[in-house]
Design a protein around this motif. Structure first.
Motif, mmCIF file in Angstrom:
data_model
loop_
_atom_site.group_PDB
_atom_site.id
_atom_site.type_symbol
_atom_site.label_atom_id
_atom_site.label_comp_id
_atom_site.label_asym_id
_atom_site.label_seq_id
_atom_site.Cartn_x
_atom_site.Cartn_y
_atom_site.Cartn_z
ATOM 1 N N GLY A 94 0.800 -1.224 0.000
ATOM 2 C CA GLY A 94 0.000 0.000 0.000
ATOM 3 C C GLY A 94 0.828 1.267 0.000
ATOM 4 N N VAL A 95 1.754 1.388 0.945
ATOM 5 C CA VAL A 95 2.665 2.534 0.998
ATOM 6 C C VAL A 95 4.088 2.010 1.170
ATOM 7 C CG1 VAL A 95 0.926 4.064 1.992
ATOM 8 C CG2 VAL A 95 2.479 2.815 3.495
ATOM 9 N N ILE A 96 5.050 2.887 0.997
ATOM 10 C CA ILE A 96 6.462 2.521 1.158
ATOM 11 C C ILE A 96 6.970 3.142 2.448
ATOM 12 C CG2 ILE A 96 8.780 2.728 0.172
ATOM 13 C CD1 ILE A 96 7.394 2.923 -2.584
ATOM 14 N N ALA A 97 7.392 2.301 3.376
ATOM 15 C CA ALA A 97 7.930 2.767 4.655
ATOM 16 C C ALA A 97 9.410 3.116 4.503
ATOM 17 C CB ALA A 97 7.729 1.697 5.722
ATOM 18 N N ASN A 98 10.008 3.638 5.566
ATOM 19 C CA ASN A 98 11.413 4.074 5.537
ATOM 20 C C ASN A 98 11.637 5.043 4.374
ATOM 21 O OD1 ASN A 98 12.106 2.276 7.716
ATOM 22 N ND2 ASN A 98 12.110 0.609 6.220
ATOM 23 N N GLY A 99 10.723 6.007 4.262
ATOM 24 C CA GLY A 99 10.707 6.875 3.096
ATOM 25 C C GLY A 99 12.003 7.600 2.814
ATOM 26 N N GLN A 100 12.616 8.166 3.838
ATOM 27 C CA GLN A 100 13.847 8.917 3.609
ATOM 28 C C GLN A 100 14.955 8.028 3.064
ATOM 29 O OE1 GLN A 100 15.040 12.136 2.926
ATOM 30 N NE2 GLN A 100 14.249 12.754 4.948
ATOM 31 N N GLN A 101 15.107 6.866 3.651
ATOM 32 C CA GLN A 101 16.149 5.946 3.203
ATOM 33 C C GLN A 101 15.907 5.492 1.770
ATOM 34 O OE1 GLN A 101 16.662 2.522 5.725
ATOM 35 N NE2 GLN A 101 17.978 1.453 4.258
ATOM 36 N N VAL A 102 14.662 5.174 1.464
ATOM 37 C CA VAL A 102 14.330 4.715 0.115
ATOM 38 C C VAL A 102 14.589 5.814 -0.907
ATOM 39 C CG1 VAL A 102 12.447 3.970 -1.398
ATOM 40 C CG2 VAL A 102 12.670 2.995 0.900
ATOM 41 N N LEU A 103 14.132 7.025 -0.616
ATOM 42 C CA LEU A 103 14.292 8.131 -1.558
ATOM 43 C C LEU A 103 15.764 8.462 -1.783
ATOM 44 C CD1 LEU A 103 13.032 10.398 -3.280
ATOM 45 C CD2 LEU A 103 13.026 11.817 -1.208
ATOM 46 N N GLN A 104 16.516 8.566 -0.714
ATOM 47 C CA GLN A 104 17.914 8.973 -0.852
ATOM 48 C C GLN A 104 18.790 7.886 -1.465
ATOM 49 O OE1 GLN A 104 18.522 12.036 -0.517
ATOM 50 N NE2 GLN A 104 16.725 12.685 0.651
#
Length: 208
Positions: free
Chosen positions: A184-194
């Protein structure tokens, strides 16, 4: 509170989201319009604003505005797609409220934007700027409808810098949620994005 809608066939499987806040609710992109949708939104307290993250997310916007008298917010480069409709346009950056910010991320489309919500640890709504790939990684994806791939790569770098200065717990893409295998959503957003490494010469970026 954030709610996700089922994919909308009228926007090629796009996923819309509803942010529920005390000072008014915000719809991110357009879900499938109909009486059940309108009734459910009314039960949640109606709409204060509808933010469109890209031109492909436009569907039945007039019906949403007519029913809920909500503001419609779209990037200035794509406002022409909503003639004779009252809209609020944004350009490079806009702080709509103390909790809502819009960042222009052109590339997928000329007016593609991402929406950042400061609550719940920070939530980024990526529209179609970043989408889950078949492997489940969140990436910019080059398709036949991509407006300008090099600009999309530049926009990813700008988005990474923007979010590095803010808390970011979750990522909510605007389509391809089936590739998340029910998450549904992607957790650990900052880590995933960076962790996304961009290559302007490739057809996609790479998640490291």
């Amino acid at each position: 509170m954030v709610y996700g809608f089922a994919p909308n066939r009228e926007t090629l499987g796009g996923t819309a989201y509803l942010i529920v806040e005390k000072d008014g609710n915000t719809l991110i992109d357009a879900p499938l319009w109909g009486k059940p949708t309108a009734a459910w939104l009314a039960q949640q307290g109606g709409l204060k604003r509808l933010i469109l993250t890209h031109r492909g997310a436009i569907a039945h916007v007039r019906e949403f505005q007519r029913t809920f008298e909500c503001d419609v917010i779209i990037h200035a480069q794509e406002a022409y797609l909503l003639p004779n409709l009252s809209v609020t346009t944004v350009t490079d950056y806009c702080a709509l409220t103390p909790t809502l910010e819009i960042l222009w991320t052109p590339g997928h489309s000329p007016g593609s934007c991402c929406v950042y919500w400061r609550e719940q640890g920070g939530v980024l709504f990526t529209g179609r700027h970043l989408l889950p790939s078949p492997s489940g990684n969140l990436l910019p994806l080059k398709t036949a409808k991509t407006f300008h791939w090099p600009r999309q790569v530049q926009s990813l770098k700008a988005l990474q810098a923007f979010c590095a200065q803010r808390p970011l717990a979750y990522l909510c893409p605007g389509a391809n949620l089936g590739f998340l295998r029910g998450a549904g959503v992607i957790a650990n957003g900052q880590q995933v994005l960076q962790s996304i490494v961009v290559d302007a010469d490739a057809t996609t970026a790479v998640a490291t």
